[in-house]
Design a protein around this motif. Structure first.
Motif, mmCIF file in Angstrom:
data_model
loop_
_atom_site.group_PDB
_atom_site.id
_atom_site.type_symbol
_atom_site.label_atom_id
_atom_site.label_comp_id
_atom_site.label_asym_id
_atom_site.label_seq_id
_atom_site.Cartn_x
_atom_site.Cartn_y
_atom_site.Cartn_z
ATOM 1 N N ASP A 27 0.822 -1.202 0.000
ATOM 2 C CA ASP A 27 0.000 0.000 0.000
ATOM 3 C C ASP A 27 0.863 1.261 0.000
ATOM 4 N N THR A 64 1.070 10.881 3.698
ATOM 5 C CA THR A 64 0.033 9.841 3.714
ATOM 6 C C THR A 64 0.571 8.532 4.278
ATOM 7 N N SER A 100 -0.774 6.630 7.701
ATOM 8 C CA SER A 100 -1.304 5.268 7.595
ATOM 9 C C SER A 100 -0.535 4.299 8.484
ATOM 10 N N SER A 141 -1.668 2.088 11.897
ATOM 11 C CA SER A 141 -1.455 0.644 11.970
ATOM 12 C C SER A 141 -0.606 0.266 13.178
#
Length: 583
Positions: free
Chosen positions: A456, A489, A493, A497
Motif C-alpha cells: 500500500d 500519507t 497510515s 497501523s
C-alpha cells in the motif's frame, strides 16, 4: 550575482540517494552477518509450531486464609511463573488463568523446557525456623530412645550457612533421640515462645487469627505428629507441614528423608530475600545457593542468629525450610546478617532451580498439578504450511497486480518487498535469543498482513508521481514533488497501523500478542524501507532512459496516463510598427 548551486533546489530534495541506499544495505549485511555468527539462522518457533508441554495447575485452599484464592493472587502467581520460566531462557511460554482457580502453562519444546516443567508449580515458600529437636527420619515409638541424627561435634556456622542436615549427621558422638516426654516438653517450650513474639517474628502473624486449640491439645497433637512422622515416605515428607501457619511451630523432614525436625515459629521468610544465585564452592567442591537479604530481612536474620548463637545444640541450629522440607540446618555460633548460603545435595541444575525460584519470589498460593499434556507440532506444522501457501498465493496476486498495472515500477516494488523480507526475517531470528521472541501461527498471520501494508505504501507513492506526470511535469521533478505528499500519507497510515498493533499487544495475552508484535515490527520496517530504499531507488531509476523517456512498459508513459501538454509561459507579441518611408 552567483548562480544557484546545482542540486540544491526543490527538485534536489533527494540529491544523494546513494547515501540512503548504502545505509540500509549496511544494516541488512550487519543483521545477516549477526544472524549467522550467532548460530540462530531461523526464528524460534512457538508451542503451536514446535510442540511442547501444556500443564494445568489448580490453586489449593490456604489454611487460615479462606479468601486467598482471588484474582489478585492468581494474577500474581501468573506473573511469577512467567518470570521463572523466562528466567530459564524458555521462549514463548504462555501462562494464563483459566476460570477462577486454574492456571494453564504452555512450554514449547526446547533445551530448558523440562527444567521449566519442574519449576512452574513450585511454591517456593522459604522460611528460616529455629530447630527445637532433631531425630532420625523413621517413626519414633513413644518412650523409646534411638540415635539422633545430630552429633555432638557438629561443625559450626561461619558468616554463611554451612552444611545441610545430611552433612551434619556425620558426628563422632550421638545423643539419644528425645522420648515422647522430652518431645512434649520441647513442644510446650515452643508454644510459650510463640506467645511472646521475637523481634524477627514473621510479619504474616499479624494477619493470621490465633490458634483455637488449647496449649495442651496443640502440644499433644504436635508431639504425636512428630513421633509418628516417617520421613522415608515421600508422601508423608511432602505433607508434613501442610496446614501450618508461619508463626506456629511445626514438624518437617530433611529433603533426603533421613532426619526429622521439630521447628519453632518462622523468624525470616522468603519475601525477605533480595537476590539468590547458584555458586560452586571450590574449597568444598559443592554447589550452593547464596542469598542476599533486604534491609528489613537482614535485621531479622541478625536477630535470630544472635538468639541462636547463645543456645546449645541442637537449639543453636536454624532450619532453612523450602516448601515444607528442610534443605539445610546449620549451627550458628556468632551473629550473622546481610547474606546466607543454602548448601545441601545440590548439583548445578538443582542449585540454579532453587536460585531462580527464590529470585522471583514465592507464589502467593499453593498449586496442585492437575494434568500434563504433550502437544504435538504436527497440527501446527500443517497449519503453518497452509498459512505459508496462503501467504504465497496472496504475494503472487500482489505481484501480478503490480506488473499488470504499474509495469516497470513493479520491479521497484518487488525489490522493496525483498528488502523488507530480509530485514523482517533477520530481526525475528535475532530476537529469539535476545528477548525470547518465538514465531507462532498468529505471528505468521501478522507478517502476511504486513505484505499488504507495505504494498500500500508503494502504491501511494507511485500514484503521487503519476499524478504529477498527468499535470505535465517530467519524471524527475514529478518524483521529488510527489514525495512530500506521499510521505505524509504513508506516515499517517503506518502510525494508525502501529498504534492499533501497540494497543492490541498491551490489552491481550498469549498468542494474540505474537500477532500484534509482528504487525508492529513490520509496520516500523515499512517506514524504514520506503524512506531508505523505495524513494532512493525510484530517484536513481528516474535518471535512466527507460523510465525518463516514458517507455510504454515503464508504467510512467505520459500518453497512457493522459498527461496534459507541458506548461509553457505565454509571451506577449507586439504588433510591428510601420515607419514612414522617406521621400
Amino acid at each position: 550575482m552567483a548562480a544557484p548551486k546545482k542540486g540544491k533546489g526543490r527538485a534536489g530534495g533527494q540529491s544523494r540517494p546513494g547515501r540512503a541506499l548504502a545505509l540500509i544495505l549496511i544494516a541488512m549485511v550487519a543483521l545477516t552477518g549477526g544472524m549467522f555468527l550467532s548460530g540462530h539462522t531461523t526464528p524460534r518457533l512457538g508451542i503451536d509450531l514446535a510442540g511442547g508441554t501444556s500443564i494445568t495447575l489448580q490453586a489449593k485452599n490456604q489454611p487460615g486464609k479462606p479468601n486467598a484464592i482471588n484474582k489478585t493472587n492468581m494474577d500474581t502467581a501468573v506473573s511469577i511463573i512467567e518470570r521463572r520460566v523466562n528466567g530459564l531462557g524458555v521462549s514463548e511460554a504462555e501462562v494464563q488463568t483459566q476460570g477462577d482457580r486454574n492456571i494453564i502453562v504452555n512450554i514449547p519444546k526446547g533445551t530448558n523446557s523440562k527444567q521449566a516443567q519442574e519449576q512452574v508449580g513450585t511454591t517456593a515458600q522459604l522460611y528460616f525456623r529455629p530447630v527445637l529437636t532433631v531425630a532420625d527420619g523413621a517413626p519414633t515409638p513413644a518412650g523409646s530412645e534411638s540415635p539422633s541424627a545430630t552429633g555432638s561435634d557438629e561443625p559450626t556456622a561461619t558468616p554463611s550457612a554451612e552444611k545441610s542436615a545430611d552433612e551434619t549427621a556425620s558426628g563422632s558422638e550421638t545423643t539419644p533421640s528425645p522420648s515422647s516426654t522430652t518431645q512434649g516438653r520441647a513442644v510446650t517450650g515452643a508454644l510459650k515462645a510463640d506467645a511472646t513474639p521475637t523481634p524477627g517474628a514473621s510479619d504474616e502473624a499479624a494477619d493470621t487469627p490465633a490458634a483455637t486449640e488449647t496449649p495442651d491439645a496443640a502440644t499433644a497433637a504436635l508431639e504425636k505428629k512428630f513421633t509418628e512422622l516417617d520421613c522415608s515416605d515421600p508422601a508423608a515428607r511432602a505433607t508434613a507441614g501442610d496446614g501450618v501457619k508461619p508463626e506456629d511451630p511445626t514438624v518437617a523432614c530433611s529433603s533426603e528423608g533421613d532426619a526429622k525436625y521439630l521447628l519453632g515459629p518462622s523468624e525470616v521468610s522468603g519475601t525477605d530475600v533480595d537476590d539468590a544465585k547458584a555458586q560452586f564452592d571450590q574449597q568444598r567442591g559443592i554447589w550452593l545457593v547464596s542469598m542476599e537479604f533486604t534491609s528489613k530481612g537482614s535485621k531479622k536474620f541478625q536477630a535470630i542468629t544472635k538468639k541462636l548463637s547463645a543456645q546449645q545444640s541442637p537449639q543453636n541450629q536454624f532450619a532453612i525450610s523450602l516448601d515444607g522440607e528442610v534443605v539445610s540446618a546449620p549451627q550458628v555460633n556468632e551473629t550473622l546478617s546481610g547474606s546466607a548460603e543454602i548448601s545441601g545435595s545440590f548439583n548445578q541444575q538443582s542449585a540454579e532451580d532453587l536460585a531462580n525460584v527464590l529470585s522471583y519470589g514465592a507464589l502467593p498460593l499453593s498449586f496442585q498439578e492437575q494434568s500434563v499434556t504433550t502437544v504435538s507440532a504436527a497440527l501446527g506444522g500443517d497449519q503453518l504450511k497452509a498459512g505459508l501457501i496462503a501467504g504465497a498465493i496472496g504475494l503472487a496476486l500482489v505481484v501480478i497486480y503490480l506488473v499488470a498495472y504499474y509495469r516497470g515500477l513493479a520491479l521497484i516494488a518487488l525489490l522493496s518487498l525483498a528488502a523488507s523480507g530480509v530485514l523482517s526475517y533477520t530481526i525475528m531470528a535475532l530476537l529469539g535469543p535476545a528477548i525470547g521472541f518465538a514465531l507462532n501461527l498468529p505471528a505468521v498471520c501478522g507478517a502476511i498482513v504486513a505484505i499488504g501494508i507495505t504494498a500500500d505504501s508503494f502504491i501511494v507513492y507511485f500514484e503521487r508521481v503519476r499524478d504529477e506526470i498527468r499535470e505535465g511535469r517530467t519524471l524527475r521533478p514529478a518524483i521529488e514533488r510527489g514525495w512530500p505528499r506521499a510521505r505524509r500519507t504513508i506516515l499517517v497510515s503506518d502510525f494508525v497501523s502501529f498504534l492499533a498493533a501497540a494497543v492490541l499487544f498491551l490489552v491481550t495475552v498469549g498468542k494474540v500478542q505474537g500477532f500484534a508484535f509482528t504487525l508492529g515490527l513490520t509496520t516500523l520496517l515499512d517506514v524504514v524501507v520506503v524512506f531508505l530504499f523505495t524513494k532512493p531507488v525510484l530517484t536513481m531509476m528516474g535518471g535512466t532512459k527507460f523510465f525518463s523517456s516514458g517507455h510504454p512498459w515503464s508504467g510512467l508513459d505520459p500518453k497512457r496516463l493522459g498527461a496534459k501538454p507541458p506548461l509553457r509561459r505565454s509571451r506577449r507579441v507586439n504588433a510591428p510598427i510601420d515607419h514612414p518611408k522617406e521621400a
